[in-house]
Design a protein around this motif. Structure first.
Motif, short mmCIF file in Angstrom:
data_model
loop_
_atom_site.label_atom_id
_atom_site.label_comp_id
_atom_site.label_asym_id
_atom_site.label_seq_id
_atom_site.Cartn_x
_atom_site.Cartn_y
_atom_site.Cartn_z
N THR A 8 -4.64 1.65 10.67
CA THR A 8 -4.45 1.23 12.06
C THR A 8 -5.66 0.43 12.52
OG1 THR A 8 -5.34 3.37 12.79
CG2 THR A 8 -2.95 3.16 12.68
N VAL A 9 -5.39 -0.64 13.28
CA VAL A 9 -6.45 -1.50 13.79
C VAL A 9 -6.14 -1.86 15.24
CG1 VAL A 9 -7.72 -3.67 13.50
CG2 VAL A 9 -6.77 -2.51 11.49
N GLY A 10 -7.15 -1.79 16.10
CA GLY A 10 -6.92 -2.16 17.49
C GLY A 10 -8.20 -2.20 18.30
N LEU A 11 -8.10 -2.75 19.51
CA LEU A 11 -9.25 -2.79 20.41
C LEU A 11 -9.50 -1.42 21.03
CD1 LEU A 11 -11.34 -4.77 21.62
CD2 LEU A 11 -9.77 -5.09 23.54
N MET A 12 -8.40 -0.70 21.30
CA MET A 12 -8.50 0.63 21.90
C MET A 12 -8.61 1.66 20.77
SD MET A 12 -8.30 -0.17 25.09
CE MET A 12 -7.90 1.31 26.00
N ARG A 13 -9.84 2.01 20.42
CA ARG A 13 -10.07 2.88 19.27
C ARG A 13 -9.40 4.24 19.43
NH1 ARG A 13 -16.54 1.93 18.03
NH2 ARG A 13 -16.41 -0.32 17.66
N LEU A 14 -9.42 4.77 20.66
CA LEU A 14 -8.82 6.09 20.89
C LEU A 14 -7.34 6.07 20.58
CD1 LEU A 14 -9.10 9.00 21.84
CD2 LEU A 14 -8.78 8.21 24.19
N ASN A 15 -6.65 5.01 21.02
CA ASN A 15 -5.21 4.89 20.74
C ASN A 15 -4.95 4.86 19.24
OD1 ASN A 15 -4.76 4.80 23.46
ND2 ASN A 15 -4.23 2.64 23.54
N CYS A 16 -5.77 4.11 18.50
CA CYS A 16 -5.61 4.03 17.05
C CYS A 16 -5.82 5.39 16.39
CB CYS A 16 -6.56 2.99 16.47
SG CYS A 16 -6.09 1.29 16.80
N LEU A 17 -6.84 6.09 16.86
CA LEU A 17 -7.14 7.41 16.29
C LEU A 17 -6.01 8.39 16.59
CD1 LEU A 17 -10.95 7.69 17.11
CD2 LEU A 17 -9.91 7.42 14.84
N LEU A 18 -5.50 8.36 17.82
CA LEU A 18 -4.40 9.26 18.19
C LEU A 18 -3.15 8.94 17.38
CD1 LEU A 18 -4.81 9.44 22.08
CD2 LEU A 18 -5.33 11.23 20.41
N PHE A 19 -2.87 7.64 17.21
CA PHE A 19 -1.72 7.26 16.42
C PHE A 19 -1.92 7.68 14.97
CE2 PHE A 19 1.82 4.74 14.97
CZ PHE A 19 2.63 4.63 16.09
N GLY A 20 -3.15 7.58 14.51
CA GLY A 20 -3.46 8.02 13.15
C GLY A 20 -3.21 9.50 12.95
N LEU A 21 -3.55 10.30 13.97
CA LEU A 21 -3.30 11.74 13.90
C LEU A 21 -1.81 12.04 13.83
CD1 LEU A 21 -5.94 13.07 16.46
CD2 LEU A 21 -5.99 13.30 13.97
N MET A 22 -1.02 11.27 14.60
CA MET A 22 0.43 11.46 14.56
C MET A 22 0.98 11.09 13.18
SD MET A 22 1.12 12.70 17.48
CE MET A 22 2.89 12.71 17.25
N ILE A 23 0.45 10.02 12.60
CA ILE A 23 0.89 9.61 11.27
C ILE A 23 0.55 10.68 10.24
CG2 ILE A 23 0.42 7.96 9.39
CD1 ILE A 23 0.02 5.83 11.57
N ALA A 24 -0.65 11.25 10.36
CA ALA A 24 -1.11 12.26 9.40
C ALA A 24 -0.22 13.50 9.40
CB ALA A 24 -2.55 12.64 9.71
N ARG A 25 0.50 13.74 10.49
CA ARG A 25 1.38 14.91 10.58
C ARG A 25 2.71 14.69 9.88
NH1 ARG A 25 1.61 16.49 16.81
NH2 ARG A 25 3.11 17.97 15.93
#
Length: 240
Positions: A8-25
């Protein structure tokens, strides 16, 4: 069951991290890490290089960083052609959707999509079955018509002035014909407003006309459209 490896890549790092957590599940997905769109394109590309190898999909959130996102898409398509690029959180009404598709992105999610809907779309894109909403389909069809017409302009022997325009200047002129403002053109082509002004200036000089309206009249003249009714002025305003 194959696992989809995603960065995931984006300007809003928190959004990317949160989306990454959802993907990891998700059992069929693996999150390789997150990158940022901050900085110049060289630094952005370097940060992505650590995520790129072994990646199947890269999700890019272009929020307020469309130019950087577009450049990264171009880098990925050139360096890692097998990686599919997905844009996150787009608006179907936004002209940038079409621009990203033209650059070879495999698909997109919409700004109001839920996490579950986004994940379903990502799986479909990975399988080569992207979902495209009717609004975007209409834009794609209109764009294909414009490109076909642009090829006619390029080959038009009766208009040396039009043939002198660069491909980018032709794109700008076509958008002027549709009544786009400088800002709207900049957003559609993902370039700076100042760059648009330079293109408009060059168009006026090459066509030997005094303003945007006259440039559109010139274009329509070679489309065999009548200018007698004055409809060519519709939606076209001069700008500084």
């Amino acid at each position: 069951m194959s696992v989809i490896r995603i960065a995931t890549v984006g300007l809003m790092r928190l959004n990317c991290l949160l989306f990454g957590l959802m993907i990891a599940r998700e059992a069929d997905m693996q999150h390789l890490g997150s990158g940022s769109l901050e900085g110049d394109i060289q630094s952005v590309a370097q940060r992505f290089t650590s995520l790129g190898p072994g990646c199947d999909l890269v999700l890019i959130e272009p929020y307020q960083a469309e130019v950087q996102a577009l450049k990264l898409v171009q880098v990925i398509r050139a360096t890692y052609p097998k990686i599919k690029v997905v844009m996150l959180g787009l608006s179907p009404q936004d002209c940038t959707v079409l621009t990203f598709l033209e650059q070879g992105v495999a698909g997109y999610t919409l700004e109001h999509d839920s996490i579950s809907t986004s994940l379903a779309k990502i799986r479909a894109i990975y399988q080569g079955q992207p979902e495209i909403c009717p609004v975007v389909i209409a834009k794609v069809l209109a764009r294909l018509a414009e490109l076909a017409q642009a090829r006619v302009y390029k080959a038009m022997p009766t208009s040396p002035a039009l043939s002198e325009l660069t491909s980018r200047e032709r794109e700008v002129l076509l958008l002027l014909r549709e009544g786009y403002s400088n800002r709207a053109i900049a957003k559609a082509l993902i370039i700076e407003v100042g760059t648009v002004k330079n293109h408009v200036h060059n168009i006026l000089q090459k066509l030997n006309v005094g303003n945007r309206r006259e440039a559109v009249r010139f274009l329509r003249l070679f489309e065999n459209e009548s200018t007698a009714s004055g409809t060519v002025d519709s939606g076209v305003d001069d700008e500084d």
